[in-house]
Every structure is written in structure tokens, then in C-alpha cells.
Design a protein around this motif. Structure first.
Motif, short mmCIF file in Angstrom:
data_model
loop_
_atom_site.label_atom_id
_atom_site.label_comp_id
_atom_site.label_asym_id
_atom_site.label_seq_id
_atom_site.Cartn_x
_atom_site.Cartn_y
_atom_site.Cartn_z
N PHE A 40 9.11 -7.01 3.92
CA PHE A 40 9.40 -6.00 2.90
C PHE A 40 9.47 -4.62 3.52
N HIS A 41 8.74 -4.40 4.58
CA HIS A 41 8.76 -3.12 5.28
C HIS A 41 10.17 -2.87 5.85
N GLY A 42 10.66 -3.84 6.62
CA GLY A 42 11.98 -3.72 7.22
C GLY A 42 13.09 -3.68 6.19
N LYS A 43 12.96 -4.48 5.14
CA LYS A 43 13.98 -4.51 4.09
C LYS A 43 14.06 -3.15 3.39
N THR A 44 12.90 -2.53 3.15
CA THR A 44 12.88 -1.21 2.51
C THR A 44 13.58 -0.19 3.40
N ILE A 45 13.27 -0.18 4.69
CA ILE A 45 13.89 0.77 5.62
C ILE A 45 15.40 0.57 5.64
N THR A 46 15.84 -0.67 5.71
CA THR A 46 17.27 -0.96 5.77
C THR A 46 17.98 -0.46 4.52
N ARG A 47 17.41 -0.72 3.36
CA ARG A 47 18.04 -0.27 2.11
C ARG A 47 18.07 1.25 2.01
N LEU A 48 16.99 1.90 2.43
CA LEU A 48 16.97 3.37 2.39
C LEU A 48 18.02 3.94 3.34
N TRP A 49 18.10 3.39 4.53
CA TRP A 49 19.09 3.85 5.52
C TRP A 49 20.50 3.73 4.95
N LEU A 99 12.18 19.16 14.81
CA LEU A 99 13.56 18.78 14.51
C LEU A 99 13.68 18.06 13.16
N ILE A 100 12.59 17.50 12.67
CA ILE A 100 12.63 16.70 11.44
C ILE A 100 12.92 17.60 10.24
N GLU A 101 13.92 17.19 9.46
CA GLU A 101 14.26 17.91 8.23
C GLU A 101 13.78 17.15 6.99
N PHE A 102 13.68 15.84 7.10
CA PHE A 102 13.34 14.97 5.96
C PHE A 102 12.70 13.73 6.58
N VAL A 103 11.64 13.21 5.95
CA VAL A 103 10.95 12.06 6.52
C VAL A 103 10.49 11.10 5.42
N ALA A 104 10.55 9.81 5.74
CA ALA A 104 10.08 8.77 4.81
C ALA A 104 9.27 7.74 5.57
N GLU A 105 8.20 7.30 4.96
CA GLU A 105 7.37 6.23 5.51
C GLU A 105 7.32 5.11 4.48
N VAL A 106 7.16 3.88 4.98
CA VAL A 106 7.00 2.70 4.12
C VAL A 106 5.60 2.18 4.37
N VAL A 107 4.84 2.05 3.31
CA VAL A 107 3.44 1.66 3.41
C VAL A 107 3.31 0.18 3.77
N SER A 108 2.37 -0.08 4.66
CA SER A 108 1.95 -1.46 4.94
C SER A 108 0.45 -1.51 4.63
N PRO A 109 -0.12 -2.70 4.51
CA PRO A 109 -1.55 -2.76 4.15
C PRO A 109 -2.46 -1.94 5.06
N SER A 110 -2.14 -1.86 6.34
CA SER A 110 -3.03 -1.14 7.25
C SER A 110 -2.67 0.34 7.42
N SER A 111 -1.60 0.81 6.75
CA SER A 111 -1.19 2.21 6.95
C SER A 111 -1.44 3.09 5.73
N VAL A 112 -2.11 2.59 4.71
CA VAL A 112 -2.26 3.33 3.45
C VAL A 112 -2.85 4.72 3.68
N ARG A 113 -4.00 4.80 4.34
CA ARG A 113 -4.65 6.09 4.56
C ARG A 113 -3.77 7.02 5.39
N ARG A 114 -3.19 6.50 6.45
CA ARG A 114 -2.35 7.34 7.32
C ARG A 114 -1.15 7.89 6.55
N ASP A 115 -0.47 7.03 5.79
CA ASP A 115 0.75 7.46 5.10
C ASP A 115 0.47 8.43 3.95
#
Length: 190
Positions: A40-49, A99-115
Motif C-alpha cells: 500500500f505504501h508503494g501503491k500510494t506513491i505511484t498514484r500520487l506521482w 531545493l524542496i518546494e513540496f513534500v509528501a510522506e506515506v505512513v507505514s506502521p513504524s514511521s508514524v511518529r517520524r512522519d
């Protein structure tokens, strides 16, 4: 931090990812973090891209999973970042976070706090106008906006379903959230 320091750090992270295929690796608060990549992480990134790329002005480009060293203790590899096309064309493994103008992260179970807690402070401190957190675990997107030195002063949460329109420095960007994957174990959205 010099370019050679950045290349050295990125080289170390790349070797770790090569040793552990299927894991996303970055440095957060001085610790090396390795997260298993889920479908679901990869699928979300692909759809957003797929949705975002045609909406970007030609001077801008999407990158994924490349290093942005913020300091010696924090090197993030955003799931999606928009940087100048001229920089992207250099095909580097690491770029300056400014250089970043816009950023998106996709949450995974172990990245909740970081994201949700760590990265917003760093992204806001660099003046990145829009930070989006797509959460297939909860079936929603959180938009962070109005960056300040201590974090974002605005935050909205939208359940997946309606289109999300982000008024960004790149123009209005629209993302259809209805087709984004939601973990079947996610809490009910009703």
C-alpha cells in the motif's frame, strides 16, 4: 555540510539498502531507521506521482526516495518531493533540502511518529510551504501548511474520498483520494 560529506552519507545508506532489499532507509534524529516497504505504501506513491506530475509547471520535477541531508543527524528520503527540474536532471543520490518546494510522506506502521512529529519540524524550518502525510493505516491525509521556525502553524485532516486541492507555490494541485489504498485493519471511517 559539504557535497563530499553528503555523498559519503548517502553512500552509506545506499549500501544498507542494498544489504536489506525491501527496506526504506534514512537517518532520523541520529539513528538509522529501516522500514519494510509494504504494497500500500508503494501503491500510494505511484498514484500520487501519476496525479501530480502532469500538474507541475515544467520547471519542477518529482523525485522519490533520494536523500536530503538536513544535518548530521537527519537525512530524510521523502516518498515524494518536488524540486527544480534543473537539479533533478543532475540525477544525484542526494540533494540540499532547500531545493524542496513540496513534500509528501506515506505512513507505514513504524514511521508514524517520524512522519507526524519529527519531519514536520524539519520541513517547516526550511520553509517548505506544503507537507502532506498520506496515511493508509487510517485512511486519511493530513496537510501541513504555513511553515514557521518551530513547525507548521496550520494542519487539516481529510478522510480519503473527496478530492484534495492544495494551494501551493506551484499552483493549485488536486489529488483524488478516493482511489488511495486503505489498510483493511484501519479504523472505520464512518
Amino acid at each position: 555540510m559539504t557535497v563530499s560529506d553528503l555523498d559519503r552519507l548517502h553512500s552509506q545508506l545506499s549500501r544498507l539498502e542494498d544489504l536489506f532489499p525491501g527496506y526504506h532507509t534514512e537517518i532520523v534524529e541520529g539513528s538509522i531507521m529501516m522500514n519494510p516497504v509494504r504494497p500500500f505504501h508503494g501503491k500510494t506513491i505511484t498514484r500520487l506521482w501519476t496525479e501530480l506530475e502532469p500538474q507541475l509547471p515544467s520547471a519542477w520535477a518529482l523525485v522519490t526516495d533520494v536523500a536530503f541531508p538536513f544535518d548530521d543527524d537527519n537525512e530524510f528520503c521523502p516518498d515524494l518531493a518536488v524540486i527544480p527540474a534543473e537539479a533533478e536532471e543532475k540525477n544525484s543520490g542526494a540533494y540540499q533540502p532547500d531545493l524542496i518546494e513540496f513534500v509528501a510522506e506515506v505512513v507505514s506502521p513504524s514511521s508514524v511518529r517520524r512522519d507526524y512529529e519529527v519531519k514536520p519540524r524539519w520541513y517547516a524550518s526550511r520553509g517548505i510551504a506544503n507537507y502532506l502525510v498520506f496515511d493508509p493505516l487510517r485512511g486519511h491525509v493530513v496537510t501541513f501548511w504555513n511553515p514557521g521556525p518551530d513547525g507548521y502553524r496550520g494542519r487539516d485532516t481529510l478522510a480519503y474520498g473527496p478530492d484534495l486541492t492544495v494551494d501551493s507555490p506551484l499552483g493549485k494541485l488536486t489529488i483524488a483520494t478516493a482511489a488511495l489504498p486503505v489498510d483493511p485493519k484501519a479504523p472505520s471511517r464512518s
